[in-house]
Design a protein around this motif. Structure first.
Motif, PDB file in Angstrom:
ATOM      1  N   LYS A 186       6.851  -4.741   1.538  1.00  0.00           N
ATOM      2  CA  LYS A 186       6.176  -5.836   2.237  1.00  0.00           C
ATOM      3  C   LYS A 186       4.847  -5.385   2.833  1.00  0.00           C
ATOM      4  O   LYS A 186       3.834  -6.091   2.759  1.00  0.00           O
ATOM      5  N   LYS A 187       4.865  -4.195   3.431  1.00  0.00           N
ATOM      6  CA  LYS A 187       3.657  -3.737   4.126  1.00  0.00           C
ATOM      7  C   LYS A 187       2.530  -3.405   3.152  1.00  0.00           C
ATOM      8  O   LYS A 187       1.366  -3.708   3.424  1.00  0.00           O
ATOM      9  N   ALA A 192       0.128  14.112   1.001  1.00  0.00           N
ATOM     10  CA  ALA A 192       0.656  14.053   2.366  1.00  0.00           C
ATOM     11  C   ALA A 192       1.356  12.719   2.634  1.00  0.00           C
ATOM     12  O   ALA A 192       2.444  12.686   3.223  1.00  0.00           O
ATOM     13  N   LYS A 193       0.746  11.614   2.202  1.00  0.00           N
ATOM     14  CA  LYS A 193       1.342  10.303   2.472  1.00  0.00           C
ATOM     15  C   LYS A 193       2.631  10.100   1.680  1.00  0.00           C
ATOM     16  O   LYS A 193       3.567   9.458   2.159  1.00  0.00           O
ATOM     17  N   ILE A 244       0.369   3.467   5.391  1.00  0.00           N
ATOM     18  CA  ILE A 244      -0.305   2.829   4.252  1.00  0.00           C
ATOM     19  C   ILE A 244      -1.798   2.708   4.522  1.00  0.00           C
ATOM     20  O   ILE A 244      -2.620   2.947   3.635  1.00  0.00           O
ATOM     21  N   ARG A 245      -2.157   2.337   5.738  1.00  0.00           N
ATOM     22  CA  ARG A 245      -3.584   2.204   6.064  1.00  0.00           C
ATOM     23  C   ARG A 245      -4.314   3.544   5.997  1.00  0.00           C
ATOM     24  O   ARG A 245      -5.532   3.583   5.843  1.00  0.00           O
ATOM     25  N   GLN A 246      -3.576   4.644   6.117  1.00  0.00           N
ATOM     26  CA  GLN A 246      -4.196   5.972   6.107  1.00  0.00           C
ATOM     27  C   GLN A 246      -4.392   6.532   4.701  1.00  0.00           C
ATOM     28  O   GLN A 246      -4.959   7.620   4.540  1.00  0.00           O
ATOM     29  N   ILE A 247      -3.943   5.812   3.679  1.00  0.00           N
ATOM     30  CA  ILE A 247      -4.094   6.291   2.297  1.00  0.00           C
ATOM     31  C   ILE A 247      -5.570   6.247   1.913  1.00  0.00           C
ATOM     32  O   ILE A 247      -6.255   5.245   2.130  1.00  0.00           O
ATOM     33  N   GLU A 260      -3.772  -8.224   1.125  1.00  0.00           N
ATOM     34  CA  GLU A 260      -4.172  -9.616   1.298  1.00  0.00           C
ATOM     35  C   GLU A 260      -5.691  -9.728   1.402  1.00  0.00           C
ATOM     36  O   GLU A 260      -6.264 -10.777   1.122  1.00  0.00           O
ATOM     37  N   VAL A 261      -6.322  -8.650   1.843  1.00  0.00           N
ATOM     38  CA  VAL A 261      -7.782  -8.601   1.904  1.00  0.00           C
ATOM     39  C   VAL A 261      -8.266  -7.514   0.949  1.00  0.00           C
ATOM     40  O   VAL A 261      -7.507  -6.620   0.573  1.00  0.00           O
ATOM     41  N   ASP A 262      -9.513  -7.600   0.571  1.00  0.00           N
ATOM     42  CA  ASP A 262     -10.066  -6.674  -0.413  1.00  0.00           C
ATOM     43  C   ASP A 262     -10.133  -5.262   0.161  1.00  0.00           C
ATOM     44  O   ASP A 262     -10.557  -5.056   1.301  1.00  0.00           O
ATOM     45  N   GLN A 263      -9.710  -4.296  -0.648  1.00  0.00           N
ATOM     46  CA  GLN A 263      -9.764  -2.884  -0.277  1.00  0.00           C
ATOM     47  C   GLN A 263     -10.667  -2.148  -1.270  1.00  0.00           C
ATOM     48  O   GLN A 263     -10.808  -2.582  -2.421  1.00  0.00           O
TER      49      GLN A 263
END
Length: 585
Positions: free
Chosen positions: A342-343, A317-318, A305-308, A349-352
């Motif tokens: 959940k992930k 790919a993701k 998810i962090r790699q999106i 929870e923080v701004d992206q």
């Protein structure tokens, strides 16, 4: 009588005395060397043929006899030669018999070998014929099997297409029935409201007399509603915080009005949270939370998810990687889906960045097109952490909550080190969750059905404006929805969306400004100014930053290009209902 030899005579000739043979040639030598004849014999050598020892010996004996006549007494030489000739003839006959016998054996052996070769050749030809027959049989069987598979595939495709058409007809029918039912309910509610208003106007005196009973009933209703909201929003009971509610009977604000939401929105929320709760209970029953391998499995989801990012290739790919993780045989698919839900919610929870948020919206839509029940779990998780995604609002009431802290926990404030977080921190997190929700509802892709798309975004706006009050929490939620999804909503609904904005400007903003003058909160004034600026400057006409994914992959025209050409349609193996997936446990 045989005369004795003279003293000067040579000794009797021994035919085999000095006869030497090598492997290829045979040579004869005489033991005497005194006379000229012996010298002549010593110098000569005769090449013997290998064909037969007896014939060679006979030939040699004849030659020796001629020589011996010269050196031996005539009578003695004749006797010796005759004896040796007789012996050689006997040997010759014996060798002929042996040769004839050997030739017969060789002929028999050759004949037996020919017979064996013939039999082996016949057997080899039989084996070749059998192997060829088996091969042709296997080829024919394989051809028949392939034909059966192809026929079965054609029948299955026809059945799937028929089922899809039937399902579309049923969905359309249900939609029409639902629309009729909603219209009927609205009419009934409007008629009921008018009747109640007339009745209240006519029986005002009677209502005052029954005020105490009505307040008691309102308190009981509020208790039940608040308890239900607490279970849905936080996942745990707040009986302690409602203790004062049961003992309180008078308050400036009616306790029965603390929950603000549309009835159908609350019903949908309850259904989603019930499914989510069942997954939670079954996951706990499996005891996976303490399993180190499962924890690493969860970390893999979080890493993906962090790699999106906001590119076409990255999204593709993701999606492929997450689908493979959904189908990981080590864990049931519903467990993997719950972990993903959940992930990805925790990630916001923080701004992206906006481009990451829109890209996550695409990933979610693609995944839920393959695993439809994942959308309900994702929405339930969003409802659990942010009540404004329902949308609903809980108003503060002293009769319902022991303290402000209990109320803040109810609407989603987090507690750290025994202290409630600040309103500013809560509003930032609320905006992050609403950004994800808005990105989700506005995501559309060609050939892919978003089960919670623009239609649900439009319904959210209607429920929000009809049921929720104007305050800093609802103001932040509305601001994020307009900024993230306003562009796509305008493209779909055009003039209707302008009417919604007009309603917001003429009603919601007026109430929000009045609330800001009352509480003197800077954040509320800022939110009001942002919404007003958005409407006046027609910012809904401008494409939001990051809305268009890199690689010319538009939100409204995105074409999936995964490994499987049908991967973003609803395949039969993923169209199972939530109840069917419960069998994984």
């Amino acid at each position: 009588m045989i005369q004795s030899q003279p003293t000067h005579a040579k000794p009797p000739l021994d035919v085999f005395a000095y006869w030497a043979c090598n492997s290829e040639l045979r040579f004869c030598k005489w033991p005497f060397s005194d006379s000229d004849d012996e010298s002549d014999l010593h110098d000569r050598c005769h090449l013997m043929d290998k064909a037969g020892v007896a014939e060679d010996a006979f030939f040699e004996l004849t030659r020796l006899h001629q020589l011996a006549v010269k050196v031996m007494p005539k009578k003695h030489g004749k006797v010796e030669v005759r004896n040796q000739i007789s012996a050689l003839e006997t040997d010759l006959m014996h060798e002929k018999k042996k040769s004839a016998s050997a030739i017969v054996r060789v002929e028999k052996y050759v004949e037996s070998r020919r017979e064996m070769d013939r039999k082996l050749d016949i057997q080899y030809q039989r084996n070749i014929a059998e192997a060829l027959d088996n091969h042709m049989t296997a080829v024919q069987r394989d051809h028949e099997h392939r034909s059966q598979i192809e026929e079965r595939r054609i029948r299955n495709e026809a059945a799937i297409e028929e089922a899809r058409k039937e399902k579309a007809l049923q969905e359309e029918k249900l939609r029409q029935e639902k629309a009729k039912a909603e219209a009927k309910v609205k009419l009934e509610l409007a008629a009921k409201k008018r009747a109640e208003e007339a009745k209240l106007a006519a029986l005002e005196d009677e209502r005052r007399a029954a005020k105490e009973a009505a307040e008691k009933e309102a308190i009981e209703t509020s208790t039940r509603a608040a308890s239900e909201v607490a279970k849905e929003a936080t996942g745990h009971h707040i009986d302690a915080s409602l203790g004062i509610l049961n003992g309180s009977k008078t308050d400036g604000q009616s306790s029965g009005n603390i929950l603000k939401a549309a009835e159908n929105a609350l019903k949908l929320e309850q259904e989603r949270l019930q499914k989510y709760k069942e997954f939670e209970e079954k996951t706990k029953a499996l005891g996976l939370s303490s399993n180190k391998d499962f924890q690493r499995h969860e970390q893999q989801f979080a890493r993906r998810i962090r790699q999106i990012s906001g590119t076409k290739e990255n999204v593709r790919a993701k999606v492929n990687e997450l689908i493979k993780m959904f189908n990981d045989p080590l864990y049931p698919q519903p467990i993997n889906v719950a972990v993903f839900v959940k992930k990805i919610v925790a990630y916001f929870e923080v701004d992206q960045p906006s481009k990451v948020t829109f890209a996550c919206g695409h990933v979610i839509v693609f995944l839920t097109s393959q695993v439809p029940y994942a959308m309900d779990l994702l929405l339930a998780e969003l409802h659990r952490v942010c009540i404004y995604t329902v949308p609903k609002h809980i108003s503060y009431s002293k009769s319902a909550f022991k303290s402000k802290e209990d109320y803040y926990k109810m609407i989603g404030y987090q507690e750290e080190n025994g202290k409630i977080e600040s309103t500013e921190a809560y509003l930032k997190r609320l905006a992050c969750y609403m950004k994800l929700y808005a990105a989700l509802v506005q995501t559309e892709a060609e050939g892919i059905q978003n089960p919670h798309g623009l239609k649900e975004g439009w319904a959210w706006l209607a429920r929000f404006l009809n049921a929720l009050p104007a305050n800093v929490y609802t103001g932040v939620a509305l601001e994020v929805i307009l900024q993230m999804a306003g562009f796509a909503l305008f493209r779909r609904y055009r003039s209707q969306f302008r009417k919604i904005l007009k309603n917001i400007s003429g009603n919601f903003l007026v109430a929000l400004k009045a609330q800001g003058e009352k509480v003197k909160e800077p954040k509320l004034k800022q939110v009001t100014g942002n919404i007003q600026y958005y409407i006046e400057k027609n910012e809904f006409l401008q494409e939001p930053e990051g809305w268009k994914l890199q690689g010319s992959l538009l939100s409204g025209s995105m074409v999936p290009e995964l490994d499987d050409p049908h991967s973003y349609h609803y395949p039969s193996n993923y169209s199972r209902s939530y109840q069917q997936y419960s069998s994984y446990y």
